[in-house]
Design an enzyme around this catalytic site. Structure first.
Site, short mmCIF file in Angstrom:
data_model
loop_
_atom_site.label_atom_id
_atom_site.label_comp_id
_atom_site.label_asym_id
_atom_site.label_seq_id
_atom_site.Cartn_x
_atom_site.Cartn_y
_atom_site.Cartn_z
N ASP A 219 -12.70 -1.77 -4.83
CA ASP A 219 -13.24 -3.06 -4.39
C ASP A 219 -13.95 -2.91 -3.04
O ASP A 219 -14.95 -3.58 -2.77
CB ASP A 219 -12.12 -4.10 -4.28
CG ASP A 219 -11.50 -4.39 -5.62
OD1 ASP A 219 -12.19 -4.26 -6.64
OD2 ASP A 219 -10.31 -4.76 -5.65
N ASP B 181 -0.85 -10.33 -3.00
CA ASP B 181 -0.17 -9.08 -3.29
C ASP B 181 1.25 -9.13 -2.74
O ASP B 181 1.46 -9.38 -1.55
CB ASP B 181 -0.91 -7.90 -2.66
CG ASP B 181 -2.27 -7.65 -3.27
OD1 ASP B 181 -2.47 -8.07 -4.43
OD2 ASP B 181 -3.12 -7.03 -2.61
N LYS C 22 -9.66 -8.76 -7.26
CA LYS C 22 -10.91 -7.98 -7.28
C LYS C 22 -12.06 -8.68 -6.57
O LYS C 22 -12.72 -8.10 -5.72
CB LYS C 22 -11.31 -7.69 -8.74
CG LYS C 22 -10.27 -6.95 -9.57
CD LYS C 22 -10.12 -5.52 -9.11
CE LYS C 22 -11.33 -4.68 -9.45
NZ LYS C 22 -11.15 -3.26 -9.12
N ASN D 152 -14.94 1.87 -13.03
CA ASN D 152 -14.21 3.09 -12.68
C ASN D 152 -13.87 3.88 -13.95
O ASN D 152 -14.28 3.51 -15.06
CB ASN D 152 -12.96 2.77 -11.86
CG ASN D 152 -11.93 1.95 -12.63
OD1 ASN D 152 -11.91 1.92 -13.86
ND2 ASN D 152 -11.05 1.28 -11.90
N MET E 48 -5.81 -13.04 -5.52
CA MET E 48 -4.41 -12.80 -5.83
C MET E 48 -3.64 -12.55 -4.55
O MET E 48 -4.17 -11.95 -3.61
CB MET E 48 -4.25 -11.56 -6.73
CG MET E 48 -4.98 -11.63 -8.06
SD MET E 48 -4.28 -12.89 -9.16
CE MET E 48 -5.42 -12.73 -10.56
#
Length: 258
Positions: free
Chosen positions: A205, A18, A45, A135, A16
């Site tokens: 990550d 950002d 991720k 998580n 991705m």
């Protein structure tokens, strides 16, 4: 001529771009507010985890698909700059990249990070993963158990073992991790060192990428030791802004980690 060394860490997952805006507060619905900084970075991720493993010294390969556009082109160049093989990075005009990631080391052990988590996760992900790492929020989505302490994380681990997991790690941010395995079904809290966090984006990550590195390159270490070292590396990443830009290189870390 020496043969090329085999790939040690393979990541299947998302890439991705950002687009990050820094503001003094979050806007309300329909509100426009002033920001004081904007930057574009690389995230996703799977890609984050691959970058961290590569920066620690693992020979890595990424399997993903990006768009046939400037962001996709830039991402492929980002992989190359970080020494990551792009042989299996595809480009398409019709689809976006995925989000879940599976990390495989040279011993063909699977480290599965269920992000984004789905309550109806295919049961095969539990039984086919050597290590299942989630998580607090992912743990709650998967099990329905809110996680606010190491004790809660231990309860999650027991539920996931019942679903077929071999070893479960629940990350707890500043509190470190809890690990539990089918061979040792007593939860073990592995705390993290205290640091002043600047930006926690991508810390999970960083942890998973570091863990994949240690699994691939230092398989003789105990899992608890791998987790402790990965906690340290993730704690370094939160002391700088950005996602991949905050990930440390091996040369900048204490050499007794290796």
């Amino acid at each position: 001529m020496a043969a090329a060394s085999p790939t040690e860490v393979v990541v299947v997952g998302s890439c991705m771009t950002d687009l990050v805006s820094l503001t003094t507060r979050l806007p309300k619905a329909g509100e426009t507010i002033h920001g004081h900084k904007f930057f574009i970075g690389f995230g996703g991720k799977g890609a984050n985890q691959c970058i961290q493993a590569a920066r620690l010294g693992a020979k890595t390969l990424m399997i993903c698909k990006v768009g046939k556009d400037s962001f996709g082109n830039d991402y492929i160049e980002n992989f190359k700059r970080n020494g990551i093989s792009t042989e299996f990075v595809g480009q398409t005009e019709d689809a976006a990249t995925g989000a879940a990631s599976i990390i495989v080391n040279s011993e063909v052990k699977t480290l599965f990070n269920p992000a984004p988590a789905h309550a109806e996760l295919d049961p095969q992900f539990y039984t086919h993963s050597d290590i299942f790492c989630c998580n607090e929020s992912e743990a709650e989505i998967l099990t329905g158990i809110p996680v606010g302490s190491p004790e809660d994380a231990g309860k999650v681990g027991l539920v996931l073992l019942e679903r077929g997991c071999k070893l479960v790690i629940v990350t707890l941010g500043a509190e470190g991790c809890v690990m539990i395995s089918a061979d040792g079904p007593i939860p073990k809290h592995v705390p993290a060192g205290k640091v002043r966090a600047v930006d926690t984006t991508g810390a999970g990550d960083s942890f998973v990428g570091a863990l994949a590195f240690f699994m691939a390159c230092y398989p003789s270490l105990s899992m608890e030791d791998m987790i402790r070292r990965s906690n340290f590396i993730a704690s370094v990443s939160v002391q700088a802004s950005g996602t991949q830009s905050s990930y440390p290189y091996r040369k900048d870390l204490p050499q007794d980690l290796f």
